[in-house]
Design a protein around this motif. Structure first.
Motif, PDB file in Angstrom:
ATOM      1  N   LEU A 146      55.183 -24.469 -48.857  1.00  0.00           N
ATOM      2  CA  LEU A 146      56.265 -23.482 -48.692  1.00  0.00           C
ATOM      3  C   LEU A 146      57.136 -23.900 -47.512  1.00  0.00           C
ATOM      4  O   LEU A 146      56.620 -24.280 -46.465  1.00  0.00           O
ATOM      5  N   HIS A 147      58.447 -23.839 -47.716  1.00  0.00           N
ATOM      6  CA  HIS A 147      59.367 -24.206 -46.634  1.00  0.00           C
ATOM      7  C   HIS A 147      60.387 -23.089 -46.421  1.00  0.00           C
ATOM      8  O   HIS A 147      60.697 -22.348 -47.344  1.00  0.00           O
ATOM      9  N   THR A 148      60.907 -23.000 -45.193  1.00  0.00           N
ATOM     10  CA  THR A 148      61.942 -22.004 -44.886  1.00  0.00           C
ATOM     11  C   THR A 148      63.241 -22.725 -44.561  1.00  0.00           C
ATOM     12  O   THR A 148      63.229 -23.716 -43.822  1.00  0.00           O
ATOM     13  N   CYS A 167      54.184 -35.429 -56.422  1.00  0.00           N
ATOM     14  CA  CYS A 167      52.956 -34.673 -56.108  1.00  0.00           C
ATOM     15  C   CYS A 167      52.632 -34.643 -54.620  1.00  0.00           C
ATOM     16  O   CYS A 167      51.795 -33.851 -54.190  1.00  0.00           O
ATOM     17  N   PHE A 168      53.264 -35.461 -53.812  1.00  0.00           N
ATOM     18  CA  PHE A 168      52.981 -35.443 -52.373  1.00  0.00           C
ATOM     19  C   PHE A 168      54.063 -34.720 -51.573  1.00  0.00           C
ATOM     20  O   PHE A 168      54.112 -34.820 -50.347  1.00  0.00           O
ATOM     21  N   GLY A 169      54.930 -33.972 -52.269  1.00  0.00           N
ATOM     22  CA  GLY A 169      55.984 -33.241 -51.556  1.00  0.00           C
ATOM     23  C   GLY A 169      57.213 -34.119 -51.351  1.00  0.00           C
ATOM     24  O   GLY A 169      57.286 -35.251 -51.852  1.00  0.00           O
ATOM     25  N   ARG A 212      61.326 -34.534 -45.253  1.00  0.00           N
ATOM     26  CA  ARG A 212      60.735 -34.694 -43.914  1.00  0.00           C
ATOM     27  C   ARG A 212      59.254 -34.343 -43.859  1.00  0.00           C
ATOM     28  O   ARG A 212      58.507 -34.882 -43.068  1.00  0.00           O
ATOM     29  N   ARG A 213      58.842 -33.328 -44.658  1.00  0.00           N
ATOM     30  CA  ARG A 213      57.463 -32.861 -44.581  1.00  0.00           C
ATOM     31  C   ARG A 213      56.598 -33.461 -45.682  1.00  0.00           C
ATOM     32  O   ARG A 213      55.530 -32.929 -45.995  1.00  0.00           O
ATOM     33  N   ILE A 214      57.046 -34.566 -46.257  1.00  0.00           N
ATOM     34  CA  ILE A 214      56.238 -35.232 -47.296  1.00  0.00           C
ATOM     35  C   ILE A 214      54.852 -35.565 -46.721  1.00  0.00           C
ATOM     36  O   ILE A 214      54.716 -35.791 -45.513  1.00  0.00           O
ATOM     37  N   CYS A 215      53.839 -35.569 -47.582  1.00  0.00           N
ATOM     38  CA  CYS A 215      52.465 -35.790 -47.125  1.00  0.00           C
ATOM     39  C   CYS A 215      52.318 -37.137 -46.402  1.00  0.00           C
ATOM     40  O   CYS A 215      52.530 -38.192 -47.000  1.00  0.00           O
ATOM     41  N   PRO A 216      51.936 -37.119 -45.123  1.00  0.00           N
ATOM     42  CA  PRO A 216      51.773 -38.389 -44.411  1.00  0.00           C
ATOM     43  C   PRO A 216      50.498 -39.128 -44.828  1.00  0.00           C
ATOM     44  O   PRO A 216      50.327 -40.294 -44.520  1.00  0.00           O
TER      45      PRO A 216
HETATM   46  C1  HEM Z   1      45.627 -36.522 -53.545  1.00  0.00           C
HETATM   47  C2  HEM Z   1      45.642 -36.196 -52.257  1.00  0.00           C
HETATM   48  C3  HEM Z   1      46.760 -35.450 -51.578  1.00  0.00           C
HETATM   49  C4  HEM Z   1      47.794 -34.720 -52.110  1.00  0.00           C
HETATM   50  C5  HEM Z   1      48.130 -34.464 -53.585  1.00  0.00           C
HETATM   51  C6  HEM Z   1      48.567 -34.221 -50.991  1.00  0.00           C
HETATM   52  C7  HEM Z   1      49.713 -33.446 -51.131  1.00  0.00           C
HETATM   53  C8  HEM Z   1      50.408 -32.896 -50.065  1.00  0.00           C
HETATM   54  C9  HEM Z   1      51.540 -32.010 -50.217  1.00  0.00           C
HETATM   55  C10 HEM Z   1      52.161 -31.563 -51.537  1.00  0.00           C
HETATM   56  C11 HEM Z   1      51.941 -31.673 -48.967  1.00  0.00           C
HETATM   57  C12 HEM Z   1      53.090 -30.727 -48.604  1.00  0.00           C
HETATM   58  C13 HEM Z   1      54.381 -31.481 -48.474  1.00  0.00           C
HETATM   59  C14 HEM Z   1      55.514 -30.493 -48.270  1.00  0.00           C
HETATM   60  O1  HEM Z   1      55.385 -29.563 -47.467  1.00  0.00           O
HETATM   61  O2  HEM Z   1      56.552 -30.677 -48.926  1.00  0.00           O
HETATM   62  C15 HEM Z   1      51.062 -32.340 -48.028  1.00  0.00           C
HETATM   63  C16 HEM Z   1      51.155 -32.235 -46.661  1.00  0.00           C
HETATM   64  C17 HEM Z   1      50.330 -32.851 -45.777  1.00  0.00           C
HETATM   65  N1  HEM Z   1      49.298 -33.734 -46.088  1.00  0.00           N
HETATM   66 FE1  HEM Z   1      48.704 -34.251 -47.935  1.00  0.00          FE
HETATM   67  N2  HEM Z   1      48.013 -34.661 -49.816  1.00  0.00           N
HETATM   68  C18 HEM Z   1      46.901 -35.418 -50.126  1.00  0.00           C
HETATM   69  C19 HEM Z   1      46.072 -36.072 -49.246  1.00  0.00           C
HETATM   70  C20 HEM Z   1      46.239 -36.071 -47.875  1.00  0.00           C
HETATM   71  C21 HEM Z   1      45.434 -36.861 -46.950  1.00  0.00           C
HETATM   72  C22 HEM Z   1      44.315 -37.820 -47.362  1.00  0.00           C
HETATM   73  C23 HEM Z   1      45.899 -36.556 -45.706  1.00  0.00           C
HETATM   74  C24 HEM Z   1      45.454 -37.070 -44.362  1.00  0.00           C
HETATM   75  C25 HEM Z   1      44.722 -38.137 -44.180  1.00  0.00           C
HETATM   76  C26 HEM Z   1      46.977 -35.603 -45.838  1.00  0.00           C
HETATM   77  C27 HEM Z   1      47.686 -35.060 -44.799  1.00  0.00           C
HETATM   78  C28 HEM Z   1      48.724 -34.159 -44.915  1.00  0.00           C
HETATM   79  C29 HEM Z   1      49.426 -33.518 -43.793  1.00  0.00           C
HETATM   80  C30 HEM Z   1      49.103 -33.709 -42.315  1.00  0.00           C
HETATM   81  C31 HEM Z   1      50.425 -32.707 -44.330  1.00  0.00           C
HETATM   82  C32 HEM Z   1      51.445 -31.833 -43.570  1.00  0.00           C
HETATM   83  C33 HEM Z   1      52.722 -32.630 -43.334  1.00  0.00           C
HETATM   84  C34 HEM Z   1      53.812 -31.797 -42.623  1.00  0.00           C
HETATM   85  O3  HEM Z   1      53.846 -30.578 -42.799  1.00  0.00           O
HETATM   86  O4  HEM Z   1      54.655 -32.409 -41.965  1.00  0.00           O
HETATM   87  N3  HEM Z   1      47.168 -35.346 -47.162  1.00  0.00           N
HETATM   88  N4  HEM Z   1      50.134 -33.081 -48.719  1.00  0.00           N
END
Ligand code: HEM
Length: 189
Positions: free
Chosen positions: A62-64, A127-129, A132-136
């Motif tokens: 969710l984003h604002t 699927c990872f967003g 800027r806030r894409i999943c790191p």
């Molecule tokens: C299949 C595995 C994963 C999926 C599908 C996934 C998906 C996502 C999605 C959809 C978001 C939100 C992006 C947005 O707000 O637009 C996110 C955020 C995040 N993910 Fe993942 N993720 C996965 C694995 C991981 C792993 C392995 C890590 C760390 C090692 C991780 C760390 C993070 C962090 C720290 C955020 C917040 C980023 C921010 O708000 O700036 N994720 N992820």
């Protein structure tokens, strides 16, 4: 991982094809590693399809809005919550034919046998967003999944669990355990 096992359980022909590719590429006695990734496009296609078919975050994050915006004529005021419908994007039949089918071949070019996103968009872009806030963690997540799934396929068959049942007549029969949300599978080495 669970999604992938479910997809392979429902599609033994996909598992067979993936095992044949691994047998052709990986030396006997070795497990696939990331150096093998370019030579194992079908494994990559299976991982991508698992990420698309039953995505981990169907509505993303969710984003604002920090400022007023406009999208296709709709006014979006600052402070509004914006939710990306990841599920809809990954099940759009204009992008993914037969979207509810687990079908890794949608990402494979039938002529070259290589990965080809011209017929079906790469699910990793969704699927990872976004932005800027894409999943790191996306690279680590994808590579870990790839290694796990490749190793699983290299070492096990995946079949529906079987159970022996005695009918009221006293006859003993073997039946497969049906798939429910609490499904069971059997890994056969
Ligand atoms: C299949 C595995 C994963 C999926 C599908 C996934 C998906 C996502 C999605 C959809 C978001 C939100 C992006 C947005 O707000 O637009 C996110 C955020 C995040 N993910 Fe993942 N993720 C996965 C694995 C991981 C792993 C392995 C890590 C760390 C090692 C991780 C760390 C993070 C962090 C720290 C955020 C917040 C980023 C921010 O708000 O700036 N994720 N992820």
């Amino acid at each position: 991982m669970a999604t992938c096992i479910l997809g392979l359980l429902e599609h033994p022909e996909v598992l067979k094809k993936a095992q044949m590719q691994i047998d052709r590429v990986v030396k006997p006695g070795h497990l696939p590693d990331l150096d093998d990734q370019p030579s194992l496009p079908y494994i990559t296609a299976i991982v991508k399809e698992a990420l698309r078919w039953r995505e981990v975050t169907p509505i993303g994050g969710l984003h604002t809005l920090s400022t007023d915006d406009e999208y296709k004529g709709y006014r979006l005021p600052a402070g509004a919550i914006v939710i990306a419908n990841v599920w809809a994007m990954l099940h759009d039949e204009n992008v993914y034919a037969d979207p509810f089918e687990f079908n890794p071949d949608r990402f494979i070019n039938p002529e070259t046998g290589k990965i080809d996103y011209s017929r079906a968009r790469d699910p990793e872009l969704i699927c990872f967003g976004f932005g800027r806030r894409i999943c790191p963690g996306r690279f680590m997540a994808f590579e870990s999944l790839w290694l796990l799934i490749a190793s699983l396929i290299a070492t096990f068959d995946i079949e529906k669990a079987k159970e022996k049942v005695t009918l009221p007549s006293g006859e003993e029969v073997e039946r497969t355990v049906e798939l429910t949300h609490e499904y069971e599978s059997a890994l056969v080495s």
